[in-house]
Design an enzyme around this catalytic site. Structure first.
Site: not given
Ligand SMILES: *[C@@H]1O[C@H](CO)[C@@H](O)[C@H](O)[C@H]1NC(C)=O
Ligand SMILES: *[C@@H]1O[C@H](CO)[C@@H](O)[C@H](O)[C@H]1NC(C)=O
Length: 403
Positions: A146, A202
């Site tokens: 991430d 996202d």
């Protein structure tokens, strides 16, 4: 050392994929994040894996079981290694990898490239080597990295290659999943760095959110292929926030556009409709087609409410999704056969007639000349394959045209 290998194929520049032998077709599996966030533990992972097997997901291709953020303790140990949280994972991460491998599945694990993960656990910055060694010792098969708590000026074009090289040095192959939300045009350097790369922020369980992600693909469909994929983020199918027709459209487009298919629902509690979507083998076969050519948008209505996305498949076939974004009304959506995108290196506009199969109705619809029109319900999609019955050139199977 990985060199940027740029070859010119049929006049199209193709960036060659990372050479770790993995993800020749888009990875498929499940991730803990969308439904469970930080509420994860060993029992959940084991129950989910068993359910994926008994529901037929494993055998349909969903083999990666991915633990997302929040699996470690908040401090590294005195030697600088991450430590698995013993309250959540009493037998450790390696135990889960061994368990999954015995069951014909694979383990995914998570970290982040900055000082901390998005949930505040220790990140890999300056610890890439230790983290790669630890993940290799856990026998991890898939690493999602991430992009949170990064230093001012930290460049993903530097950080991810450092991780790639650290993983490579362990000699332990892992799918490298780059998750930096499309920064620095990741699709241009992602192919030499990782096996998949997120292209946007996202997903969430809403029509507006996933159609925003779809829209962001239109300009970058040329960068995805065997070994390295545009990642449209994890699936939200079956999470409960949308009608099944929306989920069917979402799944159709993720499949057609070669996104990794990583389910994000609670597979222990699937409805029959969710099962039918996630386990539609004909749609999955399009996603897993070995040519690995990402679908492109070939037509859009003036008001941008109806559109057609399509791609070539192996064996001279094509797949297409006819999408209706209209919130209220069913609409006719037409695919013109002459607009079908050709296999790179062959001329466009050759298909004049094709046999059409509906992948959600599981039905052959017959042979169509020139175009195919479907009435698509409001906010829904029709997904089809096309087998050319007649082409202008008739140079290869399955051309069966005499006229
Ligand atoms: C830190 O963790 C690593 C990997 O699990 C282990 O090999 C090492 O012994 C640990 N160091 C300490 C000081 O506990
Ligand atoms: C490491 O990189 C080399 C060269 O690209 C490649 O052949 C090899 O498969 C890689 N190994 C791993 C474990 O990824």
């Amino acid at each position: 050392m990985t060199l940027l290998r740029l070859v010119v194929l049929f006049g199209v520049a193709v960036v060659m994929a990372l050479d770790n032998g993995l993800a020749r077709t888009p990875p498929m599996g499940w991730s803990s994040w969308n439904t469970f966030r930080c509420d994860i533990n060993e029992a959940l992972i084991l129950e989910t894996a068993e359910k994926m097997i008994s529901e037929g997901m494993r055998d349909a291709g969903y083999v990666y079981v991915n633990i997302d953020d929040c699996w470690s303790l908040h401090q590294r140990n005195a030697s600088g290694y991450l430590v698995e949280d013993p309250a959540k994972f009493p037998h450790g991460i390696r135990y889960l990898a061994d368990y999954l491998h015995k069951r014909g599945m694979k383990l995914g694990l998570y970290n982040a490239a900055g000082a901390w993960t998005c949930q505040g656990y220790p990140g890999s910055y300056h610890y890439e080597k230790q983290d790669a060694e630890l993940f290799a010792s856990y026998d991890v098969d898939f690493w999602k990295q991430d992009w949170c708590a990064v230093e001012l000026g930290q460049d993903p074009r530097v950080s991810y290659p450092v991780l790639r090289d650290a993983v490579n040095a362990t000699g332990h192959p892992m799918v490298l999943s780059i998750c930096e939300y499309g920064l620095k045009e990741v699709w241009t350097w992602g192919p030499t760095t990782g096996n998949m790369w997120r292209t946007t922020n996202d997903i969430s369980d809403s029509w507006d959110r996933w159609t925003y992600i779809l829209e962001a693909q239109a300009a970058i469909t040329g960068f995805s292929g065997p070994g390295g994929w545009n990642d449209m983020d994890m699936l939200v199918v079956g999470m409960g926030g949308q009608p099944d027709g929306h989920y069917q459209a979402h799944f159709s487009l993720w499949a057609l556009l070669n996104s990794p298919l990583i389910a994000g629902n609670d597979v222990r509690k699937m409805t029959a409709a969710t099962r039918e979507i996630l386990l539609n083998g004909e749609v999955i076969a399009v996603n897993q087609d070995p040519l690995g050519i990402q679908g492109t948008r070939i037509w859009q209505s003036f008001l941008k409410e109806q559109e057609v996305w399509a791609r070539p498949l192996t064996g001279g076939m094509y797949a297409a999704v006819l999408l209706n974004r209209d919130e209220a009304k069913p609409r006719d959506v037409t695919l013109k056969l002459a607009d079908l995108p050709p296999v790179p290196g062959t001329p466009a506009g050759q298909v004049t007639a094709a046999m059409v199969r509906d992948l959600w109705a599981h039905a052959d619809l017959g042979t169509f000349q020139g175009q195919y029109t479907a009435k698509v319900p409001a906010r829904s999609a029709v997904m089809i394959t096309l087998r050319p019955a007649c082409t202008r050139m008739c140079v290869r199977a399955p051309c069966e045209c005499d006229s």
